[in-house]
Design a protein around this motif. Sequence first.
Motif, PDB file in Angstrom:
ATOM      1  N   TYR A 180      -3.406  35.714  30.580  1.00  0.00           N
ATOM      2  CA  TYR A 180      -1.964  35.472  30.498  1.00  0.00           C
ATOM      3  C   TYR A 180      -1.461  35.786  29.090  1.00  0.00           C
ATOM      4  O   TYR A 180      -1.144  34.895  28.303  1.00  0.00           O
ATOM      5  CB  TYR A 180      -1.645  34.026  30.889  1.00  0.00           C
ATOM      6  N   GLN A 181      -1.358  37.087  28.789  1.00  0.00           N
ATOM      7  CA  GLN A 181      -0.948  37.517  27.460  1.00  0.00           C
ATOM      8  C   GLN A 181       0.483  37.108  27.140  1.00  0.00           C
ATOM      9  O   GLN A 181       0.793  36.790  25.994  1.00  0.00           O
ATOM     10  CB  GLN A 181      -1.090  39.041  27.325  1.00  0.00           C
ATOM     11  N   THR A 182       1.358  37.124  28.123  1.00  0.00           N
ATOM     12  CA  THR A 182       2.756  36.766  27.887  1.00  0.00           C
ATOM     13  C   THR A 182       2.872  35.311  27.442  1.00  0.00           C
ATOM     14  O   THR A 182       3.606  35.000  26.495  1.00  0.00           O
ATOM     15  CB  THR A 182       3.588  36.985  29.163  1.00  0.00           C
ATOM     16  N   ILE A 183       2.135  34.426  28.077  1.00  0.00           N
ATOM     17  CA  ILE A 183       2.151  33.024  27.674  1.00  0.00           C
ATOM     18  C   ILE A 183       1.542  32.881  26.280  1.00  0.00           C
ATOM     19  O   ILE A 183       2.041  32.110  25.448  1.00  0.00           O
ATOM     20  CB  ILE A 183       1.403  32.157  28.707  1.00  0.00           C
ATOM     21  N   ALA A 184       0.486  33.635  26.001  1.00  0.00           N
ATOM     22  CA  ALA A 184      -0.154  33.579  24.682  1.00  0.00           C
ATOM     23  C   ALA A 184       0.836  33.973  23.586  1.00  0.00           C
ATOM     24  O   ALA A 184       0.910  33.317  22.544  1.00  0.00           O
ATOM     25  CB  ALA A 184      -1.376  34.502  24.640  1.00  0.00           C
ATOM     26  N   VAL A 185       1.609  35.013  23.827  1.00  0.00           N
ATOM     27  CA  VAL A 185       2.601  35.447  22.845  1.00  0.00           C
ATOM     28  C   VAL A 185       3.672  34.373  22.648  1.00  0.00           C
ATOM     29  O   VAL A 185       4.095  34.104  21.513  1.00  0.00           O
ATOM     30  CB  VAL A 185       3.236  36.794  23.280  1.00  0.00           C
ATOM     31  N   GLN A 186       4.081  33.728  23.724  1.00  0.00           N
ATOM     32  CA  GLN A 186       5.095  32.674  23.611  1.00  0.00           C
ATOM     33  C   GLN A 186       4.564  31.481  22.812  1.00  0.00           C
ATOM     34  O   GLN A 186       5.285  30.898  22.002  1.00  0.00           O
ATOM     35  CB  GLN A 186       5.565  32.216  24.999  1.00  0.00           C
ATOM     36  N   VAL A 187       3.309  31.132  23.019  1.00  0.00           N
ATOM     37  CA  VAL A 187       2.700  30.042  22.243  1.00  0.00           C
ATOM     38  C   VAL A 187       2.654  30.422  20.766  1.00  0.00           C
ATOM     39  O   VAL A 187       2.964  29.603  19.896  1.00  0.00           O
ATOM     40  CB  VAL A 187       1.287  29.714  22.781  1.00  0.00           C
ATOM     41  N   GLU A 188       2.280  31.660  20.462  1.00  0.00           N
ATOM     42  CA  GLU A 188       2.230  32.118  19.068  1.00  0.00           C
ATOM     43  C   GLU A 188       3.611  32.083  18.431  1.00  0.00           C
ATOM     44  O   GLU A 188       3.761  31.651  17.283  1.00  0.00           O
ATOM     45  CB  GLU A 188       1.652  33.530  18.994  1.00  0.00           C
ATOM     46  N   ILE A 189       4.631  32.544  19.147  1.00  0.00           N
ATOM     47  CA  ILE A 189       5.994  32.536  18.614  1.00  0.00           C
ATOM     48  C   ILE A 189       6.450  31.108  18.356  1.00  0.00           C
ATOM     49  O   ILE A 189       7.041  30.808  17.310  1.00  0.00           O
ATOM     50  CB  ILE A 189       6.961  33.277  19.558  1.00  0.00           C
ATOM     51  N   PHE A 190       6.166  30.197  19.296  1.00  0.00           N
ATOM     52  CA  PHE A 190       6.549  28.802  19.093  1.00  0.00           C
ATOM     53  C   PHE A 190       5.839  28.222  17.871  1.00  0.00           C
ATOM     54  O   PHE A 190       6.444  27.489  17.083  1.00  0.00           O
ATOM     55  CB  PHE A 190       6.231  27.970  20.343  1.00  0.00           C
ATOM     56  N   GLY A 191       4.563  28.554  17.688  1.00  0.00           N
ATOM     57  CA  GLY A 191       3.823  28.092  16.513  1.00  0.00           C
ATOM     58  C   GLY A 191       4.430  28.618  15.226  1.00  0.00           C
ATOM     59  O   GLY A 191       4.575  27.873  14.250  1.00  0.00           O
ATOM     60  N   LYS A 192       4.804  29.890  15.208  1.00  0.00           N
ATOM     61  CA  LYS A 192       5.420  30.474  14.012  1.00  0.00           C
ATOM     62  C   LYS A 192       6.768  29.826  13.704  1.00  0.00           C
ATOM     63  O   LYS A 192       7.086  29.555  12.542  1.00  0.00           O
ATOM     64  CB  LYS A 192       5.581  31.980  14.190  1.00  0.00           C
ATOM     65  N   LEU A 193       7.552  29.574  14.739  1.00  0.00           N
ATOM     66  CA  LEU A 193       8.843  28.910  14.528  1.00  0.00           C
ATOM     67  C   LEU A 193       8.651  27.476  14.036  1.00  0.00           C
ATOM     68  O   LEU A 193       9.423  26.986  13.203  1.00  0.00           O
ATOM     69  CB  LEU A 193       9.676  28.935  15.808  1.00  0.00           C
ATOM     70  N   THR A 194       7.627  26.799  14.531  1.00  0.00           N
ATOM     71  CA  THR A 194       7.346  25.441  14.068  1.00  0.00           C
ATOM     72  C   THR A 194       6.945  25.446  12.601  1.00  0.00           C
ATOM     73  O   THR A 194       7.397  24.594  11.818  1.00  0.00           O
ATOM     74  CB  THR A 194       6.234  24.803  14.931  1.00  0.00           C
ATOM     75  N   ILE A 195       6.124  26.400  12.205  1.00  0.00           N
ATOM     76  CA  ILE A 195       5.728  26.516  10.798  1.00  0.00           C
ATOM     77  C   ILE A 195       6.943  26.834   9.938  1.00  0.00           C
ATOM     78  O   ILE A 195       7.107  26.277   8.843  1.00  0.00           O
ATOM     79  CB  ILE A 195       4.620  27.572  10.633  1.00  0.00           C
ATOM     80  N   LEU A 196       7.815  27.710  10.421  1.00  0.00           N
ATOM     81  CA  LEU A 196       9.041  28.026   9.698  1.00  0.00           C
ATOM     82  C   LEU A 196       9.897  26.776   9.521  1.00  0.00           C
ATOM     83  O   LEU A 196      10.423  26.512   8.434  1.00  0.00           O
ATOM     84  CB  LEU A 196       9.822  29.114  10.442  1.00  0.00           C
ATOM     85  N   MET A 197      10.018  25.983  10.582  1.00  0.00           N
ATOM     86  CA  MET A 197      10.795  24.750  10.514  1.00  0.00           C
ATOM     87  C   MET A 197      10.176  23.761   9.525  1.00  0.00           C
ATOM     88  O   MET A 197      10.888  23.131   8.750  1.00  0.00           O
ATOM     89  CB  MET A 197      10.882  24.112  11.907  1.00  0.00           C
ATOM     90  N   LEU A 198       8.850  23.646   9.530  1.00  0.00           N
ATOM     91  CA  LEU A 198       8.180  22.743   8.599  1.00  0.00           C
ATOM     92  C   LEU A 198       8.345  23.190   7.147  1.00  0.00           C
ATOM     93  O   LEU A 198       8.376  22.362   6.240  1.00  0.00           O
ATOM     94  CB  LEU A 198       6.686  22.637   8.931  1.00  0.00           C
ATOM     95  N   GLY A 199       8.433  24.494   6.931  1.00  0.00           N
ATOM     96  CA  GLY A 199       8.544  25.032   5.577  1.00  0.00           C
ATOM     97  C   GLY A 199       9.944  25.010   4.997  1.00  0.00           C
ATOM     98  O   GLY A 199      10.119  25.191   3.786  1.00  0.00           O
TER      99      GLY A 199
END
Length: 128
Positions: free
Chosen positions: A93-112
């Motif tokens: 499920y590559q599409t779900i994997a990409v969505q998880v990665e994007i959410f992780g990046k946005l969370t890191i951006l929010m934390l920073g």
Amino acid sequence: MNMFQIGIIGVVGALLAVQFKGGKAEYGIYMSAAVSILLFSCMIDRLGIFADAVEQMSRYISIDTGYIATMLKMIGVTYIAEFCSAICRDTGYQTIAVQVEIFGKLTILMLGMPVLLALLETIRVFLS
């Protein structure tokens, strides 16, 4: 555990997962998840050592503990996002994997953001 032992566990786990994947694909996924959880439990000790070292550094240098907590949260979010993304990729499920990665990046951006705002404020005070 040292790096050599962790490497052996990883390689053996991957080989077992490939072997199980030939019969029933879900067993390979379960094996992969189990080995990943085992390796994560081995990492917890290392993260504790890292947290202690950062705490000791903060005693020598006046660092706001909020920044250290933010950094540790970023490390945790990164690991969880990569872990979940890799499992999604393994299951196909590559599409779900990409969505998880994007959410992780946005969370890191929010934390920073608070750190970035504090840096900009420091620069503004310095230039005034």
